[in-house]
Motif scaffolding. Structure first.
Motif, PDB file in Angstrom:
ATOM      1  N   TYR A 464     -16.673  -1.875  -1.907  1.00 22.20           N
ATOM      2  CA  TYR A 464     -16.041  -0.660  -1.410  1.00 22.20           C
ATOM      3  C   TYR A 464     -14.830  -0.282  -2.271  1.00 22.20           C
ATOM      4  N   ALA A 465     -14.560   1.018  -2.335  1.00 20.40           N
ATOM      5  CA  ALA A 465     -13.322   1.500  -2.937  1.00 20.40           C
ATOM      6  C   ALA A 465     -12.424   2.142  -1.892  1.00 20.40           C
ATOM      7  N   SER A 466     -12.927   2.265  -0.661  1.00 23.15           N
ATOM      8  CA  SER A 466     -12.130   2.822   0.426  1.00 23.15           C
ATOM      9  C   SER A 466     -12.709   2.352   1.746  1.00 23.15           C
ATOM     10  N   PHE A 467     -11.828   2.075   2.710  1.00 18.31           N
ATOM     11  CA  PHE A 467     -12.248   1.691   4.049  1.00 18.31           C
ATOM     12  C   PHE A 467     -11.964   2.822   5.026  1.00 18.31           C
ATOM     13  N   ASP A 491     -10.097  -1.185  -6.381  1.00 21.30           N
ATOM     14  CA  ASP A 491      -8.831  -0.949  -5.689  1.00 21.30           C
ATOM     15  C   ASP A 491      -9.165  -0.214  -4.395  1.00 21.30           C
ATOM     16  N   ILE A 492      -9.037  -0.892  -3.272  1.00 14.05           N
ATOM     17  CA  ILE A 492      -9.504  -0.361  -1.992  1.00 14.05           C
ATOM     18  C   ILE A 492      -8.367   0.363  -1.278  1.00 14.05           C
ATOM     19  N   SER A 493      -8.608   1.626  -0.935  1.00 18.47           N
ATOM     20  CA  SER A 493      -7.634   2.432  -0.212  1.00 18.47           C
ATOM     21  C   SER A 493      -8.193   2.744   1.173  1.00 18.47           C
ATOM     22  N   GLY A 494      -7.552   3.656   1.889  1.00 14.71           N
ATOM     23  CA  GLY A 494      -8.055   4.113   3.174  1.00 14.71           C
ATOM     24  C   GLY A 494      -7.289   3.552   4.354  1.00 14.71           C
ATOM     25  N   ALA A 495      -7.666   4.022   5.537  1.00  8.57           N
ATOM     26  CA  ALA A 495      -6.983   3.628   6.769  1.00  8.57           C
ATOM     27  C   ALA A 495      -7.845   2.712   7.627  1.00  8.57           C
ATOM     28  N   ALA A 511      -6.138  -3.995  -6.664  1.00  8.54           N
ATOM     29  CA  ALA A 511      -4.787  -3.587  -6.257  1.00  8.54           C
ATOM     30  C   ALA A 511      -4.967  -2.750  -5.000  1.00  8.54           C
ATOM     31  N   ASN A 512      -5.123  -3.409  -3.877  1.00  8.25           N
ATOM     32  CA  ASN A 512      -5.570  -2.759  -2.655  1.00  8.25           C
ATOM     33  C   ASN A 512      -4.419  -2.178  -1.836  1.00  8.25           C
ATOM     34  N   SER A 513      -4.739  -1.110  -1.091  1.00 11.20           N
ATOM     35  CA  SER A 513      -3.689  -0.413  -0.343  1.00 11.20           C
ATOM     36  C   SER A 513      -4.158   0.054   1.031  1.00 11.20           C
ATOM     37  N   TRP A 514      -5.324  -0.424   1.516  1.00  8.79           N
ATOM     38  CA  TRP A 514      -5.771   0.044   2.819  1.00  8.79           C
ATOM     39  C   TRP A 514      -4.790  -0.412   3.902  1.00  8.79           C
ATOM     40  N   GLN A 526     -10.773 -14.655   0.329  1.00  9.43           N
ATOM     41  CA  GLN A 526      -9.922 -15.154  -0.746  1.00  9.43           C
ATOM     42  C   GLN A 526      -9.195 -14.012  -1.425  1.00  9.43           C
ATOM     43  N   GLY A 527      -7.890 -14.137  -1.548  1.00 10.51           N
ATOM     44  CA  GLY A 527      -7.081 -13.145  -2.235  1.00 10.51           C
ATOM     45  C   GLY A 527      -6.854 -13.544  -3.673  1.00 10.51           C
ATOM     46  N   ASP A 528      -7.499 -12.835  -4.598  1.00 11.05           N
ATOM     47  CA  ASP A 528      -7.368 -13.141  -6.024  1.00 11.05           C
ATOM     48  C   ASP A 528      -6.370 -12.237  -6.732  1.00 11.05           C
ATOM     49  N   SER A 529      -5.744 -11.334  -5.990  1.00 11.59           N
ATOM     50  CA  SER A 529      -4.697 -10.474  -6.540  1.00 11.59           C
ATOM     51  C   SER A 529      -3.550 -10.434  -5.543  1.00 11.59           C
ATOM     52  N   VAL A 530      -2.376 -10.079  -6.004  1.00 11.07           N
ATOM     53  CA  VAL A 530      -1.208 -10.121  -5.123  1.00 11.07           C
ATOM     54  C   VAL A 530      -1.331  -9.128  -3.979  1.00 11.07           C
ATOM     55  N   ALA A 531      -2.055  -8.031  -4.193  1.00 10.02           N
ATOM     56  CA  ALA A 531      -2.228  -7.014  -3.154  1.00 10.02           C
ATOM     57  C   ALA A 531      -3.636  -7.050  -2.578  1.00 10.02           C
ATOM     58  N   ALA A 532      -4.266  -8.217  -2.581  1.00  9.77           N
ATOM     59  CA  ALA A 532      -5.665  -8.331  -2.188  1.00  9.77           C
ATOM     60  C   ALA A 532      -5.943  -7.798  -0.791  1.00  9.77           C
TER      61      ALA A 532
END
Length: 649
Positions: A464-467, A491-495, A511-514, A526-532
């Motif tokens: 996914y790229a957005s949730f 990079d997953i975004s969304g609400a 670099a996720n931001s959901w 598993q979180g493989d990035s700081v913003a996983a």
């Protein structure tokens, strides 16, 4: 084990005594356990477009009926119709002396006289968008003027060899095993000294030996051949009547070794669409379906062959873009056909059985072997390079000429393209993945009504790229492969909210931001990035949360319930914020469970060292059990904002 609370609940901890031997603190007081992140509503779904579906009408795309093809009667012509805003071919004319095909599905028309030679006094159409047309030809002029010697060799080989043979080098470490199992052969292995005057045709067998004649790999070869059903580019060539680039401009430098391959009958040698590209892409899709462990690499190889057509001077970018579209659509139509279900399954099983035997691997080691190449022996070994090239080859730098924010359409049946790459998802979920990873709108040719032009299969393979709504992922590790372990790199975004269930492991590396939060109930995340884990709360009611980021894993809020829950920190250093540690902006609530500390990348602390493993805005509660690899005794110190571990013997 605590039941998942429906609302914040004050509970008395009973874990202090259990931790006293490991260094308890003064935090033994009533603990407020937050509720799980709120549900974000029903899962997103993506409706099938109302346009006539290519997968339902693919049988209309017949080479033998090419001269009768129209947008209304031919599926292959129809999905490439975006070209009509750039170029208008000569209008078809009725010829009363021509009888319609026996099947009666086409009108009694024939295409008008077509010379295929621009500017010879007999126009074959009208340029409607001069800027795009000129950019299309200018791209080839520049590409052929700047091609390297290595590119010239590859362009020749990709032209003269069977496409099925050529693109199997996208298998990297599996290439020799694949070719041997398929019994593939080619007679074109280099550029002959007299290639500029002699036309060499491949005397090999292209995709290999299929059927019962190849007991161990015949089903795989059959699958690759199967996606070519109803996949001809000839109807589109005859309908659009768009000349090859070297006929539009004498500045296009046709590869000298391919001069003997230049057609002497321009009227049957259209450029739009590229047949080599369409065949290479559909073969690549089939091979990626059979061996999804090389999914992105095979797709990259398919698009690379398309670019070689430009570097050869044989095709323009729009020829190649349209070839990609038709190739993907043709592969999807055949893979989605229920009549081919057993053939697909047999091919996937046979491919893995044969290739594992040939490479002395097992179900547990095969994926790693498939990705074990280096840039020295596998030109697709670098992920970032593949990703950039795939995106570049999808649009070739054209400017967007229409709305850039048009809604994404996902073609009927396209979800089958991810069937083996993301087997733990439902068809509905795969359609959402295709939607959220689609290319932007507005590029020439690519805005077809169904959505084939905007599919980005490379990105889709990264999840996914957005949730939106609740995204519930259920993985069954007992099924092996990607059912057991997968990694999403978008990079997953969304609400939306991510809910992880099942026994498998899902790794997040973007670099996720959901914002809707994460709830882990079983298996591993598993979180493989700081913003996983994006910007929402993380709630562990079961399973294992793994911190494996190159620096501290950043969470908004963290809650771990008692019972069968584990926080695994793969530490790469002792300091706060180091690899594998946990930083929580808000409250970290530890209601029990296990903390398991491992060491990564050669980091080896010694007895007496103090490790800062959790830093939080507010730290409350304790773990029931703490284990540190290599150390039998560990003393935890729970502070108001930190948890440190003093290593013993």
């Amino acid at each position: 084990m605590y039941l998942l609370p429906a609302r914040p609940l004050i509970l008395a901890l009973s874990i202090a005594a259990a931790l006293s031997a490991c260094g308890g603190s003064d935090q033994d007081q009533p603990l407020v356990i937050p509720a799980a992140p709120a549900d974000q509503g029903a899962a997103e779904t993506v409706a099938v477009p109302s346009a006539t579906a290519f997968v339902d009408t693919v049988a209309t795309n017949q080479r033998g009926d090419a001269r009768y093809a129209t947008l209304d009667t031919n599926a292959g012509v129809r999905i490439l119709g975006g070209f009509l805003s750039i170029w208008k071919p000569l209008t078809q004319i009725v010829d009363a002396g021509v009888t319609a095909p026996a099947n009666g599905s086409f009108p009694a028309v024939v295409t008008s006289t077509w010379t295929g030679v621009p500017g010879d006094g007999t126009p074959d159409g009208t340029v409607l968008n001069a800027a795009v047309h000129q950019a299309n030809i200018d791209y080839v002029v520049k590409a052929t003027a700047n091609r390297t010697a290595d590119q010239a060799v590859q362009a020749y080989l990709d032209d003269r060899r069977g496409k099925g043979y050529s693109i199997t080098d996208g298998m990297g470490p599996l290439t020799s095993a694949w070719r041997a199992a398929a019994q593939q052969t080619t007679t074109i292995t280099s550029v002959a000294a007299d290639a500029t005057t002699v036309l060499y045709n491949d005397g090999g067998n292209n995709t290999g030996v299929g059927g019962t004649a190849n007991a161990s790999f015949g089903s795989v070869v059959d699958l690759v051949n199967l996606v070519g059903n109803n996949a001809s580019t000839e109807p589109a060539k005859r309908f659009y009547k768009y000349a090859r680039p070297f006929r539009w401009s004498t500045s296009v430098q046709l590869l000298p070794a391919l001069v003997p391959a230049k057609s002497t009958t321009p009227a049957t040698d259209g450029g739009y669409t590229s047949g080599h590209t369409a065949e290479a892409v559909r073969d690549a899709v089939a091979m990626a379906y059979a061996v999804p462990e090389r999914y992105q690499e095979m797709l990259s190889r398919g698009l690379e062959l398309g670019e070689m057509r430009i570097l050869a001077g044989m095709h323009s970018p729009l020829d190649v873009v349209s070839g990609r579209m038709l190739g993907i659509a043709s592969a999807a139509a055949n893979l989605a056909d229920p009549a081919n279900a057993a053939k697909k399954a047999a091919a996937v099983t046979q491919a893995h059985t044969a290739l594992m035997a040939a490479t002395s691997t097992t179900a547990d080691t095969f994926a790693a072997y498939a990705q074990s190449g280096t840039t020295a022996n596998d030109r697709f070994a670098d992920y970032a390079t593949n990703k950039a090239n795939y995106l570049r080859r999808s649009t070739f730098g054209f400017a967007q000429i229409a709305a850039t924010n048009a809604a994404v359409a996902v073609p009927k049946g396209a979800e089958v393209l991810l069937e083996t790459r993301q087997p733990y998802l439902t068809d509905a979920q795969r359609r959402v993945v295709l939607k959220t990873t689609a290319l932007a709108s507005g590029y020439p040719v690519m805005d077809d009504a169904e959505g084939w032009g905007r599919l980005n299969l490379f990105a889709a393979a990264d999840g996914y790229a957005s949730f939106s709504g609740n995204v519930t992922i259920v993985m069954d590790a007992s099924k092996g492969g990607f059912n057991a372990v997968d990694r999403w790199r978008n990079d997953i975004s969304g609400a939306g909210k991510l809910v992880k269930q099942g026994t498998g492991t899902l790794k997040l590396a973007g670099a996720n931001s959901w914002t809707g939060g994460t709830e882990l109930t079983a298996g591993a995340l598993q979180g493989d990035s700081v913003a996983a884990f994006g910007k929402g709360d993380v709630y562990v009611s079961g399973g294992t949360l793994v911190a494996n980021a190159p620096a501290a894993l950043q969470l908004a809020k963290y809650t771990q319930l008692s019972g069968s829950t584990t926080l695994e920190l793969d530490l790469g250093g002792a300091a706060a914020g180091s690899q594998g540690s946990l930083t929580v902006a808000g409250t970290a609530t530890l209601a029990g469970g296990t903390l398991h500390v491992k060491f990564a990348n050669g980091y080896k602390p010694k007895a007496g060292d103090v490790l800062t493993v959790i830093t939080a805005g507010n730290l409350q509660g304790k773990f029931t059990t703490i284990t540190v690899d290599g150390f039998s005794t560990v003393t935890p110190t729970y502070g108001a904002t930190t948890l440190t571990l003093t290593l013993g013997s």
